[in-house]
Design an enzyme around this catalytic site. Structure first.
Site, PDB file in Angstrom:
ATOM      1  N   HIS A 226       0.825  -1.209   0.000  1.00  0.00           N
ATOM      2  CA  HIS A 226       0.000   0.000   0.000  1.00  0.00           C
ATOM      3  C   HIS A 226       0.855   1.254   0.000  1.00  0.00           C
ATOM      4  CE1 HIS A 226      -3.481  -2.475   0.463  1.00  0.00           C
ATOM      5  NE2 HIS A 226      -3.054  -2.983   1.614  1.00  0.00           N
TER       6      HIS A 226
ATOM      7  N   GLU B  11      -4.892 -12.222   7.308  1.00  0.00           N
ATOM      8  CA  GLU B  11      -5.782 -11.061   7.305  1.00  0.00           C
ATOM      9  C   GLU B  11      -7.131 -11.341   6.656  1.00  0.00           C
ATOM     10  OE1 GLU B  11      -3.706  -7.700   5.552  1.00  0.00           O
ATOM     11  OE2 GLU B  11      -2.845  -8.904   3.958  1.00  0.00           O
TER      12      GLU B  11
ATOM     13  N   ASP C   1      -7.671  -5.417   7.276  1.00  0.00           N
ATOM     14  CA  ASP C   1      -8.238  -6.359   6.303  1.00  0.00           C
ATOM     15  C   ASP C   1      -9.011  -7.459   7.014  1.00  0.00           C
ATOM     16  OD1 ASP C   1      -7.835  -5.762   3.519  1.00  0.00           O
ATOM     17  OD2 ASP C   1      -5.692  -5.818   3.928  1.00  0.00           O
TER      18      ASP C   1
HETATM   19  C1  3PY Z   1      -4.084  -4.537   7.587  1.00  0.00           C
HETATM   20  O1  3PY Z   1      -4.390  -4.142   8.724  1.00  0.00           O
HETATM   21  O2  3PY Z   1      -4.856  -5.078   6.804  1.00  0.00           O
HETATM   22  C2  3PY Z   1      -2.721  -4.351   7.137  1.00  0.00           C
HETATM   23  O3  3PY Z   1      -2.367  -4.874   6.104  1.00  0.00           O
HETATM   24  C3  3PY Z   1      -1.805  -3.497   7.957  1.00  0.00           C
HETATM   25  O4  3PY Z   1      -0.722  -3.075   7.213  1.00  0.00           O
HETATM   26 MG    MG Z   2      -3.865  -5.665   4.899  1.00  0.00          MG
END
Ligand code: 3PY
Ligand code: MG
Length: 253
Positions: free
Chosen positions: A43, A148, A174
């Site tokens: 990101h 995630e 995520d």
């Molecule tokens: C998330 O919280 O999804 C991340 O990828 C943090 O960088």
């Molecule tokens: Mg993430």
């Protein structure tokens, strides 16, 4: 001391998070009391050139660096190690197959199929010869799989069992999207906190380490208590703004 050695000693550490494609900012973060700096190409706005100049600036401050690849870009994983990064974070590792492919890119044979050529890494890690780098790299450079999604949480035991995966890294933002079936993004969702603690516990049981992204500074100690050993603390824009606000608050009380 090597990052791997600190993890083996169960040291709790905080990483800065570099998203601006600037070696100067990455170097300034490394000059702060963070134990390491993570350069984010998922990101963050980093490209390969800024990642390369950033790891040099981070090392110039005597700190190690981690690198986050974009989703599925395992080709960049070993490239980051060749540049001198001590570890790579791979986002959206949702299955054992994802974990195996990532570990395979990160580790030299017989564990994986990383191709030989740590040209800049050898220069930055000046204590190593090609032979000692080859013999130590699989252990000392860290393959960190991001957990995630719900799917990843369900596959956690088998992801942790993949040889060559050194640790997991939770992305709570995520994860909150997946946890709520797309209802919204809230890394502090109360109904997700037990799962966060379970992930750290399972990683420790498997003899691996757990890392996590902390949006708020006050999250960090909570995560350490759950068993996490690396917490990423917000981002470079967040740090610059918080610092500026603190200075302005003192200048204009
Ligand atoms: C998330 O919280 O999804 C991340 O990828 C943090 O960088
Ligand atoms: Mg993430």
């Amino acid at each position: 001391m090597q990052l791997r050695e600190k993890l083996d000693r169960n040291t709790a550490m905080v990483t800065a998070w570099s998203t601006s494609p600037s070696a100067e900012i990455a170097g300034q973060l490394a000059a702060c009391a963070f134990e390491m700096v993570t350069v984010d190409m998922q990101h963050g706005a980093h490209d390969e050139a800024s990642a390369y100049s950033s790891i040099r600036a981070i090392h110039a401050r005597g700190k190690p660096g981690l690198f986050r690849i974009p989703v599925g870009r395992n080709d960049l994983a070993s490239r980051a190690l060749d540049m001198g990064f001590e570890g790579v974070i791979a986002p959206m590792i949702n299955s054992t197959d994802d974990a195996r492919a990532f570990a395979d890119a990160m580790k030299y044979p017989p564990l994986g199929s990383r191709s030989w050529g740590p040209v800049r890494a050898l220069e930055l890690h000046g204590d190593k010869t090609p032979e000692t780098y080859f013999r130590s790299a699989n252990r000392e450079t860290l393959a960190i799989a991001m957990i995630e999604t719900r799917e990843a949480v369900e596959a956690l035991d088998s992801i942790l069992a993949v040889e060559g995966i050194d640790g997991v890294f939770v992305g709570p933002s995520d994860l909150s999207i997946s946890w709520s079936n797309g209802e919204g993004v809230n890394p502090h969702r109360p109904d997700m906190q037990d799962a966060l603690a379970d992930i750290a516990g399972k990683a420790v049981e498997a003899g691996k380490f757990a890392a996590i992204f902390a949006v708020d500074p006050s999250d960090v100690q909570t995560f350490f208590k759950m068993g996490y050993r690396i917490a990423a603390l917000n981002t470079d824009p967040g740090a610059i703004m918080a610092g500026a606000e603190t200075m302005l608050g003192a200048a204009k009380p």
